[in-house]
Design a protein around this motif. Structure first.
Motif, PDB file in Angstrom:
ATOM      1  N   UNK A 148      36.906  49.450  42.196  1.00  0.00           N
ATOM      2  CA  UNK A 148      37.103  48.542  43.329  1.00  0.00           C
ATOM      3  C   UNK A 148      38.025  49.214  44.350  1.00  0.00           C
ATOM      4  N   UNK A 149      37.602  49.207  45.607  1.00  0.00           N
ATOM      5  CA  UNK A 149      38.403  49.807  46.674  1.00  0.00           C
ATOM      6  C   UNK A 149      39.559  48.887  47.035  1.00  0.00           C
ATOM      7  N   UNK A 150      40.756  49.354  46.760  1.00  0.00           N
ATOM      8  CA  UNK A 150      41.967  48.592  47.095  1.00  0.00           C
ATOM      9  C   UNK A 150      42.605  49.104  48.376  1.00  0.00           C
ATOM     10  N   UNK A 157      46.832  48.896  51.820  1.00  0.00           N
ATOM     11  CA  UNK A 157      46.482  48.167  50.620  1.00  0.00           C
ATOM     12  C   UNK A 157      45.878  46.820  51.027  1.00  0.00           C
ATOM     13  N   UNK A 158      44.884  46.355  50.280  1.00  0.00           N
ATOM     14  CA  UNK A 158      44.198  45.101  50.582  1.00  0.00           C
ATOM     15  C   UNK A 158      45.194  43.954  50.752  1.00  0.00           C
ATOM     16  N   UNK A 159      46.111  43.785  49.792  1.00  0.00           N
ATOM     17  CA  UNK A 159      47.064  42.667  49.851  1.00  0.00           C
ATOM     18  C   UNK A 159      48.074  42.837  50.986  1.00  0.00           C
ATOM     19  N   UNK A 160      48.505  44.077  51.224  1.00  0.00           N
ATOM     20  CA  UNK A 160      49.466  44.303  52.319  1.00  0.00           C
ATOM     21  C   UNK A 160      48.814  44.066  53.683  1.00  0.00           C
ATOM     22  N   UNK A 161      47.531  44.370  53.773  1.00  0.00           N
ATOM     23  CA  UNK A 161      46.824  44.105  55.026  1.00  0.00           C
ATOM     24  C   UNK A 161      46.773  42.599  55.280  1.00  0.00           C
ATOM     25  N   UNK A 162      46.542  41.823  54.245  1.00  0.00           N
ATOM     26  CA  UNK A 162      46.563  40.360  54.392  1.00  0.00           C
ATOM     27  C   UNK A 162      47.950  39.888  54.841  1.00  0.00           C
ATOM     28  N   UNK A 191      34.686  44.182  45.327  1.00  0.00           N
ATOM     29  CA  UNK A 191      33.573  44.427  44.392  1.00  0.00           C
ATOM     30  C   UNK A 191      33.549  45.919  44.075  1.00  0.00           C
ATOM     31  N   UNK A 192      32.844  46.317  43.000  1.00  0.00           N
ATOM     32  CA  UNK A 192      32.752  47.749  42.685  1.00  0.00           C
ATOM     33  C   UNK A 192      32.183  48.553  43.857  1.00  0.00           C
ATOM     34  N   UNK A 193      32.778  49.713  44.089  1.00  0.00           N
ATOM     35  CA  UNK A 193      32.390  50.576  45.212  1.00  0.00           C
ATOM     36  C   UNK A 193      31.021  51.192  44.972  1.00  0.00           C
ATOM     37  N   UNK A 194      30.242  51.245  46.025  1.00  0.00           N
ATOM     38  CA  UNK A 194      28.954  51.938  46.003  1.00  0.00           C
ATOM     39  C   UNK A 194      29.131  53.391  46.430  1.00  0.00           C
ATOM     40  N   UNK A 195      30.327  53.710  46.916  1.00  0.00           N
ATOM     41  CA  UNK A 195      30.614  55.036  47.448  1.00  0.00           C
ATOM     42  C   UNK A 195      31.795  55.674  46.731  1.00  0.00           C
ATOM     43  N   UNK A 245      33.169  47.064  49.265  1.00  0.00           N
ATOM     44  CA  UNK A 245      34.091  47.002  48.134  1.00  0.00           C
ATOM     45  C   UNK A 245      35.467  46.510  48.568  1.00  0.00           C
ATOM     46  N   UNK A 246      35.967  47.027  49.678  1.00  0.00           N
ATOM     47  CA  UNK A 246      37.305  46.667  50.153  1.00  0.00           C
ATOM     48  C   UNK A 246      37.380  45.191  50.549  1.00  0.00           C
ATOM     49  N   UNK A 247      36.461  44.745  51.363  1.00  0.00           N
ATOM     50  CA  UNK A 247      36.512  43.374  51.878  1.00  0.00           C
ATOM     51  C   UNK A 247      36.218  42.354  50.782  1.00  0.00           C
TER      52      UNK A 247
END
Length: 189
Positions: free
Chosen positions: A45-47, A108-113, A90-94, A85-87
């Motif tokens: 998962x892209x974090x 980071x996903x959470x820091x961006x939020x 979900x598991x990354x396709x790349x 994956x990031x948004x």
């Protein structure tokens, strides 16, 4: 205050005060990478969303038969991640790998939020970035169905000269969806 490349990128779309830059610095994580370092593995998962301070990267998919397809490149002043994956977490396709020694700024996903809550204008900034990425990919699909390989190659080198300097012919062929041998024959024409 150190002038990160990212500040120039952001200020193309929204103004930043010194205090907003300070806040952004407190949330940024710099990542120095080696050449050929995998920063995202297909299936995980892209974090992280990455901004390229310097260096170059490529995102690619490996299919069930083991064939690599390059989906995108990123050089200095560009953004890269597996967006689905990031948004959607979900598991990354790349997979994403560095093509040379690079310095990345990680969001980071959470820091961006958190950043969206602290500075709501960043939602506007990322909306613009994501819209531009969507438009670029839509135009790429249209190129793929409208132009010959030779035309697509010519358009690629005209549109992205800074990328051409950093990638191999094999990677360009993979991006264009052809074999390196076919691309070589096209270039000889």
């Amino acid at each position: 205050m150190y002038e990160y490349q990212i500040f120039k990128n952001i200020q193309k779309h929204i103004p930043l005060s010194d205090s907003e830059k300070e806040l952004l610095i407190s949330l940024l994580v710099e990542k120095d990478t080696a050449k050929k370092e995998i920063v995202l593995e297909q299936g995980s998962v892209s974090k992280k969303l990455y901004f390229v301070e310097f260096g170059s990267l490529r995102a690619f998919n490996v299919n069930a038969e083991g064939r690599e397809s390059t989906i995108m490149f990123a050089v200095q002043d560009w953004w890269i991640t597996d967006m689905n994956s990031f948004v959607n977490q979900k598991p990354a396709l790349l997979s994403i790998e560095t093509l040379e020694v690079s310095r990345l700024i990680e969001f980071d996903f959470n820091r961006l939020e958190e950043l969206y809550k602290m500075l709501p204008k960043f939602e506007r900034f990322f909306r613009i970035i994501f819209q531009n990425a969507y438009i670029r990919e839509q135009l790429r699909v249209l190129d793929n169905i409208s132009f010959t390989t030779e035309q697509r190659y010519t358009r690629f080198i005209e549109k992205y000269p800074q990328v051409v300097q950093k990638v191999t012919q094999k990677q360009i062929a993979s991006y264009l969806g052809v074999t390196p041998e076919f691309l070589s024959s096209v270039k000889k024409k």
